[in-house]
Design a protein around this motif. Sequence first.
Motif, short mmCIF file in Angstrom:
data_model
loop_
_atom_site.label_atom_id
_atom_site.label_comp_id
_atom_site.label_asym_id
_atom_site.label_seq_id
_atom_site.Cartn_x
_atom_site.Cartn_y
_atom_site.Cartn_z
N ALA A 153 3.50 -8.42 0.84
CA ALA A 153 3.06 -7.03 1.01
C ALA A 153 3.60 -6.15 -0.12
O ALA A 153 2.88 -5.29 -0.65
N HIS A 189 1.14 -4.17 -2.53
CA HIS A 189 1.17 -2.70 -2.47
C HIS A 189 1.62 -2.09 -3.80
O HIS A 189 1.18 -0.99 -4.17
N PRO A 242 -4.54 -3.53 -0.75
CA PRO A 242 -4.28 -3.65 0.69
C PRO A 242 -4.14 -5.11 1.13
O PRO A 242 -4.64 -6.03 0.47
N ASP A 264 -2.03 -3.80 6.27
CA ASP A 264 -2.87 -2.60 6.30
C ASP A 264 -3.98 -2.72 7.35
O ASP A 264 -4.30 -1.74 8.02
N SER A 305 -3.24 -0.26 10.42
CA SER A 305 -1.81 -0.02 10.57
C SER A 305 -1.47 1.44 10.32
O SER A 305 -1.91 2.03 9.32
N SER A 349 0.10 2.00 6.89
CA SER A 349 -0.63 1.72 5.65
C SER A 349 -0.77 2.97 4.80
O SER A 349 -1.13 4.04 5.29
N TRP A 387 -3.12 3.48 2.95
CA TRP A 387 -4.56 3.77 2.95
C TRP A 387 -5.07 4.08 4.36
O TRP A 387 -6.27 4.00 4.61
N HIS A 388 -4.15 4.41 5.25
CA HIS A 388 -4.48 4.58 6.67
C HIS A 388 -5.68 5.50 6.88
O HIS A 388 -6.68 5.14 7.53
#
Length: 484
Positions: free
Chosen positions: A267, A271, A276, A296, A320, A323, A325-326
């Motif tokens: 991860a 990241h 992702p 993510d 998540s 994340s 990029w949530h």
Amino acid sequence: MSPRDLITSPCWRGVDLGHPLPDHPHAVSVALPRWQDVIAYEEQETSCRQALRTVYPRFGQHPLVAELSQRIAPVGGSAWPFPTDAAARAAEQHCRRQAAGAITERVPFAGLTVLSCDAAASPHAKAFWQHTGLGATSRQAAIALGRDAAPSQDAAMEARTLIRERLAAIHRCDPALISLHPSGMSGLNAALRAIDVLAPARPTLQLGFPYVDVLKQPQVIFHGGELLQTTDLNRISAALDQLNPGAVIVELPSNPLLRCVDLPAIAQLAHQRGIPLIADDTIGTAINLSVLPHVDLLFTSLTKSFAGSGDVMAGSLLISPDSPWHQRLREALQPLADLSDADAIALEQASRDVQQRVPQLDANCLTLAERLEQHPAIRTVMHPKDCTNFQSLMRPGAGFGCLLSFEVRGGDAEAKQVYDNLQISKGPSLGTSFSLACPYTLLAHYDELAWAADCGVPAHLLRVSVGLEDPDDLWQRFVSALEP
């Protein structure tokens, strides 16, 4: 006649070929009780195929779905029912990309949309059906055919709410982060569609030996997928730099080797590069693993351990909350189909005991794994208890999942004998309350056995999903099968 109890009366003899597993109209597995049956199934032998009373839903069409399809299929072609016009349109677009001159038509039928295909389009429609898991389910087909009544929409809405809340309690997150889908692979489809919004037309990178359709879906349906089987972080780092994938995909643990990657390290590498990470926790389960701080998107086949009944297709996708990029992922998420009303109600009922059932499945599997390791006929046992990366993700008091794989010392010949003599039900799928065995490599990689063997997955490997049988009784069944 009452349904057959597969815990006490498993489908393991030759006469059981084709029996639904479980003994239910919407069973998702089918008995292939002998090694020769598995070969005949893979070779498309007519006698074997005619004996099958059902089929794993993504690998073919359930009899109810097939009946509906036959009403629309053109001469020399095929038909593929989908729950929404959007899903059927995506399948049609895939067929036309793969076969430019193909003839297809979307036909409305009793609330479904059926994709009618000529001979040129048919293999591509079948691939889309298998890899995406977006096809209409047997319950939807039964309603469309007038065999079953459509359930109350209020009851279905309540069921979906309860399922999300149940999943959220397991994951320890907000239910609003969870979406429900027709299958685990359709959950992955929704994830890949969202990734394609964030990083258009980029391939994926999958790490570790893959479940076949987790790899095939990005390769065949999207923009390509590379596979890397290494634990070397330097090699993984170099691959990320070279490929610049839209996402990294991992399975927790892998199927059937039951190993995990170093998830925190992977991860971090992804990241750092703005990539992702998508994970599949179907085998490990969120009851056992805490992974949201690292991933993510998390997709799960709820057909397996969450339902446990083996008679409902369903999947979930979780964004998540950790994340980066949530919010963008939430905005990009546009599934082609939702979990159907009838399947939602069945899933809610089946999963009510999941918090009690899964730990018992896990404990029974661990007992069997430890006993198999001590048996002189066994060469090796694969189980997550031996994976430190899996252990590092475990919640306090967690188990290791319900799945193990093993090799016997005698290779192919002895594996055939053990499989044929093993007195548990035999067929695809996992996570059921009854034990279920299969020669996994033959079922998943029949056309690429040499490649699988090079990856450490031999043709004689046997995979077992351990159920709720008494552990001592189950062990005696294995001891009998392992006798020379």
